[in-house]
Design an enzyme around this catalytic site. Structure first.
Site, short mmCIF file in Angstrom:
data_model
loop_
_atom_site.label_atom_id
_atom_site.label_comp_id
_atom_site.label_asym_id
_atom_site.label_seq_id
_atom_site.Cartn_x
_atom_site.Cartn_y
_atom_site.Cartn_z
N SER A 174 -9.77 3.80 9.13
CA SER A 174 -10.41 5.04 9.57
C SER A 174 -11.86 5.09 9.12
O SER A 174 -12.73 5.57 9.85
CB SER A 174 -9.65 6.26 9.04
OG SER A 174 -9.70 6.33 7.63
N HIS A 180 -4.11 8.43 4.46
CA HIS A 180 -5.08 8.79 5.49
C HIS A 180 -5.86 10.05 5.12
O HIS A 180 -7.09 10.10 5.29
CB HIS A 180 -4.38 9.00 6.84
CG HIS A 180 -5.33 9.33 7.95
ND1 HIS A 180 -6.27 8.43 8.42
CD2 HIS A 180 -5.51 10.47 8.68
CE1 HIS A 180 -6.97 9.00 9.39
NE2 HIS A 180 -6.54 10.22 9.55
N GLY A 193 -11.77 -1.76 17.36
CA GLY A 193 -10.42 -1.63 16.83
C GLY A 193 -9.35 -2.27 17.68
O GLY A 193 -8.18 -2.33 17.28
N HIS A 216 0.82 -1.21 0.00
CA HIS A 216 0.00 0.00 0.00
C HIS A 216 0.85 1.26 0.00
O HIS A 216 0.35 2.35 0.25
CB HIS A 216 -0.92 0.02 1.23
CG HIS A 216 -1.87 -1.11 1.28
ND1 HIS A 216 -1.56 -2.31 1.88
CD2 HIS A 216 -3.12 -1.25 0.78
CE1 HIS A 216 -2.59 -3.13 1.76
NE2 HIS A 216 -3.54 -2.52 1.09
N GLY A 234 -4.34 9.54 12.70
CA GLY A 234 -5.72 9.36 13.10
C GLY A 234 -6.11 10.24 14.28
O GLY A 234 -7.20 10.83 14.31
#
Length: 580
Positions: free
Chosen positions: A446, A402, A487, A217, A559
């Protein structure tokens, strides 16, 4: 770089539409991805794979006879949402149960697990095997934490072959787990990839240097070295993989192995053939017997310049299954007898389109719904402003997407909330629509967590009467607990939880002390900002940044920082609207 797109936000949807149109012989589109367009036998186990788009031929290109029954296809480098995974799995199910298999990334785990829970609740037998082949992402003692990279192919193919042969779900799971245990991979890169519309790659490598142990990624490598010769690279790849033989393979001498030399996007086939020449020599020198070598692109990362080597160590049963014929858009082996086409029509859903049906709401709640819309407008503006900065923060120890995901989720939530509010929805229904759209469109970790948070807050708002400060604080407290449970993160793990917990604590304290919502929220936003900044001193203990823990020191968690930005923007809206 990626050169051709229309609106980058629509790239994945348009790519999937074109892929399906080009390959109707193999696949048909359903909400969330694709399934086989051919008929699978009743009671056959359905193997459903998936992950973010941008890795073609993974994942849609591997759907077809002899391989996957369906693929959940998320947005670019973002896991599919739970709703997308569920939709694909339900469409692929033939009565024999479902195996979900995917690379071991936090967002995928969250969303696939949620989909699995829903399938089981509806009486559909469902099991999961995550792929953990990347030897550089965690030590052998913690191999369950490893990422899944190009070894996806061997696990998917072994599991699907077992299903095609008629194994039941229990045996298909056992085969998939054994294939995963016998698969090891290791990758390198010479340059990063660029997402559509982005001005810069997700990461860079200095000229004549090579990143070692990267993720698919755009996660940076674990190490960096000078670029070796082709033979030198083969020596490195094979040497590292032979140093860690799986259980059941005492020595390479006499063992049978499938090597997969995978191109990650822009490395030329000719270069890989030069490397594979030496790979084959080294395996032969080690006494290993090569079976069905693969050289090509099996799991890419847009235009990333790099390659990975996977070694799949066979046993007698796995080798028999490996010979099962396969016919998919991007991967073919042997001769497959054509199966009849499905009669089902194509179904496509969008996150913010078509009529909106809403339950009754009173005037006070409809007025609160307008505040929800204003809050989401401010959130979307904030993400537009800070998306690039959030991406740069995420590049340091993550994959750099993000900001893109947050912007995508915020705009989807705003569109869905606007539709609901315009249709006369109350606060609860408006925010619930926003939560579903955020999760659906943002994908990834997220996206899943923001969907959970907004859904929990929505439940406390209701569709009647004006929500109080205590109501909102209770919703945020519930959201905090659900995020920590969902999470599996705690304070100190360097995640958004580090900002969310102090935000919730201060909001509850101030609201219960009688402060207005605007005043309580402002105080809590300050606590979130301070806590987010303090994450710079933490090492990540969970999530995608964990393999690069040392690199993140001195940088706040993306985050936590994005949460602090959002709640600060909301504080301005609440203050301007005079909410009490």
């Amino acid at each position: 770089m990626t050169r051709l797109w229309n609106d980058p936000a629509n790239f994945a949807d348009e790519m999937i539409a074109g892929f399906v149109t080009a390959h109707q012989r193999y696949v048909r589109r359903v909400s969330g991805g694709v399934v086989r367009s051919t008929v699978s036998p009743d009671q056959q186990v359905a193997v459903v794979i998936g992950g973010g788009s941008g890795h073609y031929p993974a994942f849609g290109g591997l759907v077809g006879q002899g391989l996957a029954h369906g693929a959940a296809m998320g947005n670019l480098f973002a896991s599919p949402s739970a709703a997308q995974v569920y939709s694909v799995a339900a469409a692929a199910h033939r009565g024999g149960g479902v195996l979900l298999s995917y690379g071991n990334y936090a967002g995928d785990v969250l969303n696939f697990d949620a989909a699995q829970d829903k399938l089981r609740a509806e009486g559909i037998a469902c099991e999961t095997v995550v792929v953990t082949d990347d030897i550089f992402s965690a030590p052998p003692a913690e191999k369950h934490k490893r990422r899944g990279i190009a070894g996806d192919l061997t696990v998917f193919r072994a599991a699907a072959a077992a299903a095609e042969t008629g194994y039941d779900l229990t045996r298909v799971v056992e085969i998939a787990r054994r294939a995963n245990e016998r698969t090891r991979s290791f990758g390198v890169a010479f340059g990063g990839c660029t997402l559509p519309g982005a001005e810069e790659p997700l990461f860079t490598v200095p000229d004549r240097r090579m990143a070692v142990g990267l993720g698919i990624h755009g996660e940076p490598g674990i190490d960096e070295t000078d670029v070796p010769t082709a033979d030198g690279l083969a020596d490195l790849l094979v040497g590292q993989l032979l140093d860690e033989l799986p259980e059941g393979v005492a020595t390479a001498d006499g063992a049978r192995v499938v090597p997969v030399l995978n191109g990650l996007g822009s490395l030329k086939y000719e270069e890989m053939f030069v490397v594979y020449r030496r790979v084959a020599e080294l395996l032969d020198a080690a006494g290993a017997e090569v079976v069905d070598p693969h050289v090509g692109e099996y799991c890419t990362s847009f235009d990333l310049a790099g390659t990975s080597l996977t070694l799949f160590w066979l046993d007698d049963e796995l080798e028999r299954l490996w010979d099962t014929p396969v016919d998919t858009p991007a991967y073919r082996r042997g001769a497959v007898a054509p199966a009849p086409r499905q009669d089902a029509t194509t179904t496509v859903t969008t996150s913010a389109g078509g009529p909106v049906t809403v339950p009754p709401a009173d005037e006070e709640s409809r007025a609160a719904a307008e505040t929800v819309r204003a809050v989401l407008e401010a959130t979307a503006r904030t993400m537009d402003t800070h998306a690039d900065d959030l991406g740069r923060l995420d590049q340091i120890a993550g994959d750099g997407d993000h900001g893109i995901g947050m912007r995508r989720g915020a705009h989807a939530a705003l569109a869905a909330a606007a539709d609901a509010a315009t249709a006369g929805a109350g606060a609860r229904t408006t925010l619930q629509h926003a939560a579903d759209a955020w999760s659906e469109r943002a994908g990834g970790t997220s996206g899943a967590l923001w969907g959970v948070m907004l859904c929990a807050v929505a439940a406390r708002l209701g569709d009647t009467r004006k929500p109080s400060a205590v109501d909102v604080a209770a919703g945020v407290a519930a959201a905090t607990q659900e995020v920590m449970m969902f999470g599996k993160a705690a304070v100190g793990d360097k995640t958004l939880v580090d900002a969310l917990v102090p935000f919730s604590t201060e909001l509850t304290r101030a609201a219960e002390a009688g402060a207005s919502l605007a005043a309580a929220w402002t105080d809590a936003a300050g606590a979130a900002a301070r806590a987010a900044a303090a994450t710079a001193d933490l090492l990540p203990r969970v999530g995608r940044a964990r393999p690069h823990a040392e690199r993140s020191l001195g940088t706040p968690d993306p985050g936590a920082h994005s949460l602090a930005l959002v709640v600060a923007a909301v504080a301005v809206v609440l203050d301007d609207s005079g909410r009490t």
